[in-house]
Design an enzyme around this catalytic site. Structure first.
Site, PDB file in Angstrom:
ATOM      1  N   CYS A  72       0.811  -1.224   0.000  1.00  0.00           N
ATOM      2  CA  CYS A  72       0.000   0.000   0.000  1.00  0.00           C
ATOM      3  C   CYS A  72       0.842   1.271   0.000  1.00  0.00           C
ATOM      4  O   CYS A  72       0.645   2.166  -0.821  1.00  0.00           O
ATOM      5  CB  CYS A  72      -0.993  -0.006   1.151  1.00  0.00           C
ATOM      6  SG  CYS A  72      -0.259   0.056   2.805  1.00  0.00           S
ATOM      7  N   HIS A 122      -2.591   1.101   6.928  1.00  0.00           N
ATOM      8  CA  HIS A 122      -2.922   0.950   5.507  1.00  0.00           C
ATOM      9  C   HIS A 122      -3.220   2.331   4.924  1.00  0.00           C
ATOM     10  O   HIS A 122      -3.814   3.180   5.581  1.00  0.00           O
ATOM     11  CB  HIS A 122      -4.130   0.023   5.330  1.00  0.00           C
ATOM     12  CG  HIS A 122      -4.387  -0.324   3.901  1.00  0.00           C
ATOM     13  ND1 HIS A 122      -3.561  -1.160   3.181  1.00  0.00           N
ATOM     14  CD2 HIS A 122      -5.358   0.081   3.048  1.00  0.00           C
ATOM     15  CE1 HIS A 122      -4.035  -1.277   1.936  1.00  0.00           C
ATOM     16  NE2 HIS A 122      -5.119  -0.528   1.841  1.00  0.00           N
ATOM     17  N   HIS A 158      -5.848   1.493  -4.114  1.00  0.00           N
ATOM     18  CA  HIS A 158      -4.814   1.016  -3.197  1.00  0.00           C
ATOM     19  C   HIS A 158      -4.356  -0.377  -3.595  1.00  0.00           C
ATOM     20  O   HIS A 158      -4.960  -1.040  -4.435  1.00  0.00           O
ATOM     21  CB  HIS A 158      -5.366   1.001  -1.764  1.00  0.00           C
ATOM     22  CG  HIS A 158      -6.469   0.009  -1.543  1.00  0.00           C
ATOM     23  ND1 HIS A 158      -6.473  -0.876  -0.503  1.00  0.00           N
ATOM     24  CD2 HIS A 158      -7.610  -0.251  -2.236  1.00  0.00           C
ATOM     25  CE1 HIS A 158      -7.562  -1.633  -0.544  1.00  0.00           C
ATOM     26  NE2 HIS A 158      -8.265  -1.266  -1.589  1.00  0.00           N
TER      27      HIS A 158
END
Length: 193
Positions: A87, A139, A151
């Protein structure tokens, strides 16, 4: 630029006191033109409009560039299309390629190095953070508009767009951040707290 703007405002304030007492707009325009203030104000206005347009273009280019990586596989620690992305590697690569800004490597570092904004203020190109590993800012993704973000989700998955309104993401949302236009943070740069 702010020092120049303050000087201009002070000059305008001083000139306004010396302005002729009149309600005729043509005389005021002539006075401003004679003092050179009208040209300066037009220059400042054009610069501000140009900067706003540039920021919008960068955000648009960032989102378009990120969409070009849909389907690239997730790879823990990955930071390129050839190896795959995690990510934060994805976010870092998109900002570096599109905007020329080098963000820190980890999601929590990216959160610390960017400006906190309210979720209602999200614009394409802003960062969205989630708690997916029982810790804050574990994240990160790039907001693309319409309550969606792009993402690199997890092992076995690929770069994709998801809806922030999905129950999973709603429960894990940690916050929104904006990357300042002049920001450039390296891995070893001290991170703001």
């Amino acid at each position: 630029m702010s020092r120049w703007l303050c000087t201009l405002l002070l000059a305008c304030a001083a000139s306004v006191q010396a302005a002729p007492q009149t309600t005729n707009p043509d005389e005021m325009d002539r006075f401003l033109t004679d003092k050179g203030l009208l040209t300066r104000l037009e220059d400042v206005s054009q610069k501000v409009a140009s900067q706003a347009h540039t920021v919008a273009d960068r955000a648009s280019n960032l989102v378009v560039n990120a969409m070009g990586f849909l389907g690239v596989p997730y790879k823990r620690g990955g930071s390129s299309a050839e190896t795959g992305f995690d990510c934060s590697g994805f976010v870092r690569a998109m900002y570096e390629q599109t905007v020329g800004l080098l963000l820190p490597r980890r999601a929590d570092q990216q959160a610390a190095a960017t400006q906190v904004i309210d979720k209602k203020e999200l614009q394409p190109g802003d960062l969205v953070f989630f708690n997916t590993m029982r810790r804050s800012f574990s994240h990160v993704g790039i907001y693309v508009g319409d309550n969606k973000f792009i993402h690199a989700p997890r092992s076995g998955a690929e770069v994709r767009v998801e809806d922030m309104g999905a129950a999973y993401w709603v429960r894990r949302f940690n916050g929104a951040r904006r990357v300042p236009a002049a920001a450039s943070a390296a891995d070893d740069a001290p991170q703001p707290k």
